[in-house]
Design a protein around this motif. Sequence first.
Motif, PDB file in Angstrom:
ATOM      1  N   MET A 164      -7.010 -24.981 -37.545  1.00  0.00           N
ATOM      2  CA  MET A 164      -7.131 -26.437 -37.442  1.00  0.00           C
ATOM      3  C   MET A 164      -7.762 -26.819 -36.108  1.00  0.00           C
ATOM      4  O   MET A 164      -8.629 -27.692 -36.048  1.00  0.00           O
ATOM      5  CB  MET A 164      -5.770 -27.110 -37.601  1.00  0.00           C
ATOM      6  N   HIS A 165      -7.353 -26.159 -35.049  1.00  0.00           N
ATOM      7  CA  HIS A 165      -7.947 -26.423 -33.733  1.00  0.00           C
ATOM      8  C   HIS A 165      -9.446 -26.125 -33.763  1.00  0.00           C
ATOM      9  O   HIS A 165     -10.251 -26.906 -33.245  1.00  0.00           O
ATOM     10  CB  HIS A 165      -7.252 -25.582 -32.659  1.00  0.00           C
ATOM     11  N   ASN A 166      -9.827 -25.015 -34.387  1.00  0.00           N
ATOM     12  CA  ASN A 166     -11.248 -24.665 -34.488  1.00  0.00           C
ATOM     13  C   ASN A 166     -12.013 -25.699 -35.303  1.00  0.00           C
ATOM     14  O   ASN A 166     -13.137 -26.064 -34.954  1.00  0.00           O
ATOM     15  CB  ASN A 166     -11.414 -23.276 -35.094  1.00  0.00           C
ATOM     16  N   LEU A 188      -4.313 -24.825 -43.390  1.00  0.00           N
ATOM     17  CA  LEU A 188      -4.870 -24.150 -42.220  1.00  0.00           C
ATOM     18  C   LEU A 188      -3.786 -23.841 -41.201  1.00  0.00           C
ATOM     19  O   LEU A 188      -2.895 -24.664 -40.956  1.00  0.00           O
ATOM     20  CB  LEU A 188      -5.943 -25.025 -41.563  1.00  0.00           C
ATOM     21  N   GLU A 189      -3.879 -22.677 -40.623  1.00  0.00           N
ATOM     22  CA  GLU A 189      -3.001 -22.323 -39.504  1.00  0.00           C
ATOM     23  C   GLU A 189      -3.394 -23.171 -38.302  1.00  0.00           C
ATOM     24  O   GLU A 189      -4.500 -23.729 -38.250  1.00  0.00           O
ATOM     25  CB  GLU A 189      -3.147 -20.833 -39.169  1.00  0.00           C
ATOM     26  N   HIS A 231      -3.086 -31.551 -43.286  1.00  0.00           N
ATOM     27  CA  HIS A 231      -4.243 -31.485 -44.186  1.00  0.00           C
ATOM     28  C   HIS A 231      -5.063 -32.776 -44.142  1.00  0.00           C
ATOM     29  O   HIS A 231      -6.119 -32.856 -44.752  1.00  0.00           O
ATOM     30  CB  HIS A 231      -3.792 -31.196 -45.616  1.00  0.00           C
ATOM     31  N   LEU A 232      -4.569 -33.776 -43.394  1.00  0.00           N
ATOM     32  CA  LEU A 232      -5.293 -35.037 -43.220  1.00  0.00           C
ATOM     33  C   LEU A 232      -5.760 -35.158 -41.781  1.00  0.00           C
ATOM     34  O   LEU A 232      -4.971 -35.000 -40.851  1.00  0.00           O
ATOM     35  CB  LEU A 232      -4.392 -36.229 -43.563  1.00  0.00           C
ATOM     36  N   LEU A 233      -7.023 -35.446 -41.599  1.00  0.00           N
ATOM     37  CA  LEU A 233      -7.600 -35.608 -40.259  1.00  0.00           C
ATOM     38  C   LEU A 233      -8.147 -37.014 -40.107  1.00  0.00           C
ATOM     39  O   LEU A 233      -8.863 -37.501 -40.990  1.00  0.00           O
ATOM     40  CB  LEU A 233      -8.759 -34.633 -40.052  1.00  0.00           C
ATOM     41  N   MET A 234      -7.837 -37.670 -39.015  1.00  0.00           N
ATOM     42  CA  MET A 234      -8.409 -38.973 -38.691  1.00  0.00           C
ATOM     43  C   MET A 234      -9.579 -38.727 -37.745  1.00  0.00           C
ATOM     44  O   MET A 234      -9.442 -38.028 -36.732  1.00  0.00           O
ATOM     45  CB  MET A 234      -7.387 -39.871 -38.006  1.00  0.00           C
ATOM     46  N   VAL A 235     -10.727 -39.283 -38.097  1.00  0.00           N
ATOM     47  CA  VAL A 235     -11.934 -39.111 -37.287  1.00  0.00           C
ATOM     48  C   VAL A 235     -12.429 -40.491 -36.872  1.00  0.00           C
ATOM     49  O   VAL A 235     -12.632 -41.360 -37.718  1.00  0.00           O
ATOM     50  CB  VAL A 235     -13.037 -38.379 -38.080  1.00  0.00           C
ATOM     51  N   LEU A 236     -12.598 -40.712 -35.580  1.00  0.00           N
ATOM     52  CA  LEU A 236     -13.205 -41.926 -35.045  1.00  0.00           C
ATOM     53  C   LEU A 236     -14.597 -41.565 -34.561  1.00  0.00           C
ATOM     54  O   LEU A 236     -14.770 -40.539 -33.891  1.00  0.00           O
ATOM     55  CB  LEU A 236     -12.402 -42.479 -33.869  1.00  0.00           C
ATOM     56  N   TYR A 237     -15.572 -42.417 -34.903  1.00  0.00           N
ATOM     57  CA  TYR A 237     -16.945 -42.098 -34.525  1.00  0.00           C
ATOM     58  C   TYR A 237     -17.761 -43.369 -34.350  1.00  0.00           C
ATOM     59  O   TYR A 237     -17.359 -44.450 -34.783  1.00  0.00           O
ATOM     60  CB  TYR A 237     -17.593 -41.181 -35.567  1.00  0.00           C
ATOM     61  N   ASN A 238     -18.906 -43.221 -33.730  1.00  0.00           N
ATOM     62  CA  ASN A 238     -19.843 -44.313 -33.534  1.00  0.00           C
ATOM     63  C   ASN A 238     -20.823 -44.283 -34.709  1.00  0.00           C
ATOM     64  O   ASN A 238     -21.631 -43.366 -34.811  1.00  0.00           O
ATOM     65  CB  ASN A 238     -20.589 -44.127 -32.210  1.00  0.00           C
ATOM     66  N   PRO A 239     -20.759 -45.284 -35.605  1.00  0.00           N
ATOM     67  CA  PRO A 239     -21.635 -45.267 -36.775  1.00  0.00           C
ATOM     68  C   PRO A 239     -23.118 -45.463 -36.451  1.00  0.00           C
ATOM     69  O   PRO A 239     -23.966 -45.280 -37.316  1.00  0.00           O
ATOM     70  CB  PRO A 239     -21.089 -46.404 -37.634  1.00  0.00           C
TER      71      PRO A 239
END
Length: 77
Positions: free
Chosen positions: A21-23, A16-17, A45-53
């Motif tokens: 990636m921002h989008n 991704l450009e 190409h790797l994204l770290m996502v933190l979330y409330n399960p």
Amino acid sequence: MCDSIADFIVHVDESLEDEDMHNLETVIRMNDGVISVGSNEKTSHLLMVLYNPELSRGSHILGSIKSQGLHAELVGF
């Protein structure tokens, strides 16, 4: 503040450009419970996502990525 935080890494198959990636990060942040999304310039190409399960599931967030026409999978699940 939430009592529990979970995280996961998403591998996006496509290159991704920066703007794309921002989008994508914006789309991910729109999911309920998402606290943070980020990637490293060298491994974009790797994204770290933190979330409330208590508010969402990794599979639901992954679905929002795939709904953008991208091929992606959770890493380590």
